[in-house]
Design a protein around this motif. Structure first.
Motif, PDB file in Angstrom:
ATOM      1  N   LEU A  66       3.160  44.094  13.345  1.00  0.00           N
ATOM      2  CA  LEU A  66       1.729  44.223  13.757  1.00  0.00           C
ATOM      3  C   LEU A  66       1.445  45.124  12.442  1.00  0.00           C
ATOM      4  CD1 LEU A  66       1.169  45.720  17.445  1.00  0.00           C
ATOM      5  CD2 LEU A  66       0.225  43.411  15.786  1.00  0.00           C
ATOM      6  N   ALA A  67       2.999  45.916  11.865  1.00  0.00           N
ATOM      7  CA  ALA A  67       2.975  46.818  10.952  1.00  0.00           C
ATOM      8  C   ALA A  67       2.952  45.992   9.113  1.00  0.00           C
ATOM      9  CB  ALA A  67       3.799  47.813  10.293  1.00  0.00           C
ATOM     10  N   GLN A  68       3.114  44.532   9.716  1.00  0.00           N
ATOM     11  CA  GLN A  68       3.783  43.898   8.574  1.00  0.00           C
ATOM     12  C   GLN A  68       2.562  42.887   7.975  1.00  0.00           C
ATOM     13  OE1 GLN A  68       7.411  42.486   9.103  1.00  0.00           O
ATOM     14  NE2 GLN A  68       9.117  43.349   8.068  1.00  0.00           N
ATOM     15  N   ASN A  69       1.608  42.853   9.487  1.00  0.00           N
ATOM     16  CA  ASN A  69       0.512  41.782   9.064  1.00  0.00           C
ATOM     17  C   ASN A  69      -0.707  42.346   9.540  1.00  0.00           C
ATOM     18  OD1 ASN A  69       2.187  39.395   8.649  1.00  0.00           O
ATOM     19  ND2 ASN A  69       3.212  40.332  11.515  1.00  0.00           N
ATOM     20  N   LYS A  70      -1.680  43.002   8.306  1.00  0.00           N
ATOM     21  CA  LYS A  70      -2.548  43.012   8.881  1.00  0.00           C
ATOM     22  C   LYS A  70      -3.640  42.411   9.907  1.00  0.00           C
ATOM     23  CE  LYS A  70      -1.627  46.582   6.114  1.00  0.00           C
ATOM     24  NZ  LYS A  70      -0.472  46.547   6.282  1.00  0.00           N
ATOM     25  N   PRO A  71      -4.424  43.453  10.361  1.00  0.00           N
ATOM     26  CA  PRO A  71      -5.756  42.341  11.089  1.00  0.00           C
ATOM     27  C   PRO A  71      -6.259  41.773  10.780  1.00  0.00           C
ATOM     28  CG  PRO A  71      -5.672  44.466  11.195  1.00  0.00           C
ATOM     29  CD  PRO A  71      -4.649  43.803  10.948  1.00  0.00           C
ATOM     30  N   LYS A  72      -6.817  40.000  11.125  1.00  0.00           N
ATOM     31  CA  LYS A  72      -7.652  39.307  11.064  1.00  0.00           C
ATOM     32  C   LYS A  72      -9.034  39.967  10.967  1.00  0.00           C
ATOM     33  CE  LYS A  72      -5.209  34.845  12.560  1.00  0.00           C
ATOM     34  NZ  LYS A  72      -3.800  36.218  13.511  1.00  0.00           N
ATOM     35  N   ASN A  74     -12.469  42.684  10.446  1.00  0.00           N
ATOM     36  CA  ASN A  74     -13.111  44.423  10.657  1.00  0.00           C
ATOM     37  C   ASN A  74     -11.901  44.490  11.294  1.00  0.00           C
ATOM     38  OD1 ASN A  74     -13.942  43.457   7.730  1.00  0.00           O
ATOM     39  ND2 ASN A  74     -16.109  42.851   8.536  1.00  0.00           N
ATOM     40  N   ARG A  76     -10.283  47.803  14.244  1.00  0.00           N
ATOM     41  CA  ARG A  76      -9.203  47.685  14.386  1.00  0.00           C
ATOM     42  C   ARG A  76      -9.040  47.373  16.139  1.00  0.00           C
ATOM     43  NH1 ARG A  76      -4.371  51.638  13.450  1.00  0.00           N
ATOM     44  NH2 ARG A  76      -5.693  52.709  12.064  1.00  0.00           N
ATOM     45  N   ARG A  79      -4.419  44.119  19.005  1.00  0.00           N
ATOM     46  CA  ARG A  79      -3.385  43.055  19.154  1.00  0.00           C
ATOM     47  C   ARG A  79      -2.422  42.942  20.251  1.00  0.00           C
ATOM     48  NH1 ARG A  79      -1.993  44.675  13.513  1.00  0.00           N
ATOM     49  NH2 ARG A  79      -0.857  43.026  12.868  1.00  0.00           N
ATOM     50  N   LEU A 106      -0.131  52.444  13.119  1.00  0.00           N
ATOM     51  CA  LEU A 106      -0.853  51.476  14.410  1.00  0.00           C
ATOM     52  C   LEU A 106      -0.896  52.913  15.782  1.00  0.00           C
ATOM     53  CD1 LEU A 106       2.496  49.339  14.198  1.00  0.00           C
ATOM     54  CD2 LEU A 106       0.052  48.394  13.660  1.00  0.00           C
ATOM     55  N   ASP A 129      -4.460  48.894  18.476  1.00  0.00           N
ATOM     56  CA  ASP A 129      -3.400  47.870  18.389  1.00  0.00           C
ATOM     57  C   ASP A 129      -2.759  48.062  19.300  1.00  0.00           C
ATOM     58  OD1 ASP A 129      -3.600  47.823  14.341  1.00  0.00           O
ATOM     59  OD2 ASP A 129      -3.058  50.428  15.500  1.00  0.00           O
TER      60      ASP A 129
END
Length: 199
Positions: A66-72, A74, A76, A79, A106, A129
């Protein structure tokens, strides 16, 4: 035989610092087997008793992904969902996520029944998240429109055999029906009765 250390598992420094503070040095068997495939995005079916370090086995790689891949999109969105049978277990998993992820940007939240829902709803409204939940309260809040699982990336079903024993199987199936088809699924059970295999 040389014992593998967490340093050799491709975990990011904030996570290594957090687990060092927890006093962990050598991964347990479930951690050794689970962390690499979860990091690479694979589905995992794990057989593990409570007390074998199972929460870290899924929490550490989930936090990293989760930290490496930003959410798609707008905001929060939720995830990751961890579904677990009891409020005690839900609280324990939530506290572990807070400990391991304290240096990461997160947000985690825990929801369970038997208490008023308003503080849980307020926490959800701020954006979350990672959601740790028991099935009954989760379905209640989905039904009331407070929770959407449309953007879910990772689903964890913990203690699947206890879910069956406690009569939660229909609640679990209702949750699964609301998840996106494309997701990573992690499934843990101390035993593998036929009903768990079917699920």
């Amino acid at each position: 035989m040389i014992q593998p250390l967490f340093d050799n598992m491709n975990l990011m420094k904030p996570l290594l610092d957090a687990i060092a503070q927890c006093g962990y040095q050598t991964p347990t068997p479930i951690q050794r087997e689970t962390i690499p495939p979860v990091l690479s995005g694979k589905d995992v079916l794990g057989c593990a008793q409570t007390g074998t370090g199972k929460t870290a086995a899924f929490a550490l790689p989930i936090l990293q992904r989760l930290a490496q891949n930003k959410p798609k999109g707008n905001g929060r969105p939720i995830r990751t969902l961890i579904l677990t049978p009891t409020r005690e277990l839900a609280l324990q998993i939530y506290e572990n996520f807070l400990s391991y992820g304290k240096k990461l940007p997160l947000r985690s939240c825990v929801i369970f029944g038997g208490v008023g829902q308003q503080p849980q709803v307020d926490a959800l409204k701020k954006g979350v998240d990672i959601l740790v939940a028991t099935p009954g309260r989760l379905n209640d809040l989905i039904g009331q429109g407070y929770i959407s699982l449309a953007d879910l990336e990772i689903f964890v079903l913990d203690e699947a055999d206890r879910m069956l024993d406690m009569g939660f199987i229909h609640d679990v199936k209702r949750v699964i029906a609301k998840l996106p088809q494309k997701r990573q699924t992690l499934f843990f059970s101390a035993t593998m009765p036929q009903d768990v295999e079917k699920l």
